[in-house]
Design an enzyme around this catalytic site. Structure first.
Site, short mmCIF file in Angstrom:
data_model
loop_
_atom_site.label_atom_id
_atom_site.label_comp_id
_atom_site.label_asym_id
_atom_site.label_seq_id
_atom_site.Cartn_x
_atom_site.Cartn_y
_atom_site.Cartn_z
N CYS A 131 -126.30 22.60 -36.19
CA CYS A 131 -125.38 22.63 -37.02
C CYS A 131 -124.55 23.70 -36.78
CB CYS A 131 -125.71 22.44 -38.53
SG CYS A 131 -124.44 22.46 -39.61
N CYS A 134 -122.86 25.17 -40.10
CA CYS A 134 -123.97 26.18 -40.59
C CYS A 134 -124.40 27.27 -40.09
CB CYS A 134 -125.46 25.30 -41.01
SG CYS A 134 -125.05 23.42 -41.24
N ASP A 135 -124.66 27.48 -38.80
CA ASP A 135 -125.23 28.59 -38.04
C ASP A 135 -124.23 29.11 -37.11
OD1 ASP A 135 -127.56 27.88 -39.27
OD2 ASP A 135 -128.29 26.36 -37.88
#
Length: 303
Positions: A131, A134-135
């Site tokens: 992701c 997200c990261d």
């Protein structure tokens, strides 16, 4: 025995829970987590009522609404198997607990498709991620690789070229995403593309330090020094729990009709785990509502 089990805590499952609770059914929601894929989404701009909202915030609002009703929820472990029993269904959880209900709604969503290369699993969360939304911020000013050639991979590249030192895009094929995204990333000066290449290994001891790729035509291998690997090669439906019980399509999605009915009486499904096209939050929520209403009608006919 419950009237109904809802298995899954994403938009489909949570919306189903609200509709079920309003019908005052004796129901249980079982889920490994709350939110599913939506928790990976930084910004949502196409969910009605919100011009912009972050994924975790939207799920928090879903959860708050569900908890206003006296619905039993068991969150923290997944369901490993669903079987037919006389009078309904039995769910077995990862820890061995069993629950029974006259009807069930499967809303287990999808999960990232792995590369299945050496050290991928060992380095998951240590530089290997599924992701970029997200990261991505964890890899500012670092060299990273994005694996894949579709829209999700191209969107990850578009995010990362803005913050990473350099981005390597590795795809088994020529790019298959939307042309507007292809045009957008090709303008980036810190992007190198390796098309018709495969990843043969991810390297590193405690953290990712590189990947090995192979040219599919020449079979020549090459090492790339990276600190992050974003695997964006699609999603797999979480339908293993109903294999042998309900009909699945060629890619493992639960086949449903327009009433969200699976191939077994009393079994319904909603959201990304199903054969319904367009995997969107708003679609999953709507399908969850439909599944709940159809399950309620099914239970009324039983009584």
């Amino acid at each position: 025995m419950y009237d109904l089990m809802i298995i899954g805590g994403g938009p489909a499952g949570m919306t189903a829970a609200v509709y079920v609770a309003r019908k005052k059914l004796n129901a249980l929601l079982l889920s490994k987590d709350v939110g599913g894929q939506v928790n990976w989404t930084l910004g949502i701009e196409n969910y009605m009522g919100y011009q912009f909202i972050e994924g975790p915030e939207l799920i928090h609002k879903f959860e708050e609404q569900v908890k206003k009703f006296p619905l039993e929820m068991k969150v923290g472990e997944g369901v490993s198997n669903l079987s037919r029993i006389n009078g309904g269904f039995e769910a077995k959880t990862d820890s061995g607990e069993t629950y029974q209900a006259k009807a069930a709604i499967i809303a287990t969503g999808k999960r990232p498709r792995p590369l299945n290369v050496p050290d991928e699993e060992k380095l998951r969360g240590r530089g290997v991620t599924y992701c970029a939304t997200c990261d991505g911020p964890l890899f500012v000013d670092m060299k990273v690789a994005v694996i894949g050639g579709g829209n999700s991979a191209l969107e990850a590249v578009d995010d990362m070229v803005k913050i990473a030192e350099h981005v390597y895009l590795v795809s088994l094929t020529q790019l298959t995403g939307d042309q507007i995204l292809i045009d957008k990333i090709q303008a980036a000066s810190n992007l190198t593309m390796f098309l018709e290449h495969e990843v043969v290994a991810i390297t590193g001891e405690k953290l990712v330090d590189g990947i090995k790729i192979r040219n599919l035509k020449t079979k020549q291998e090459k090492g790339l020094e990276v600190s992050g690997v974003f695997i964006e090669i699609g999603l797999m439906p979480n339908s293993d729990l109903v294999k042998g019980v309900a009909a699945l399509n060629r890619i493992g999605e639960i086949e449903v009709n327009c009433n969200n009915e699976a191939s077994v009486p009393g079994l319904f499904a909603a959201g990304d785990v199903t054969s319904v096209p367009e995997k969107q939050i708003v679609v999953a929520a709507g399908e969850g509502a439909k599944a709940a209403l159809q399950a309620h009608r099914y239970l009324q006919r039983l009584s």
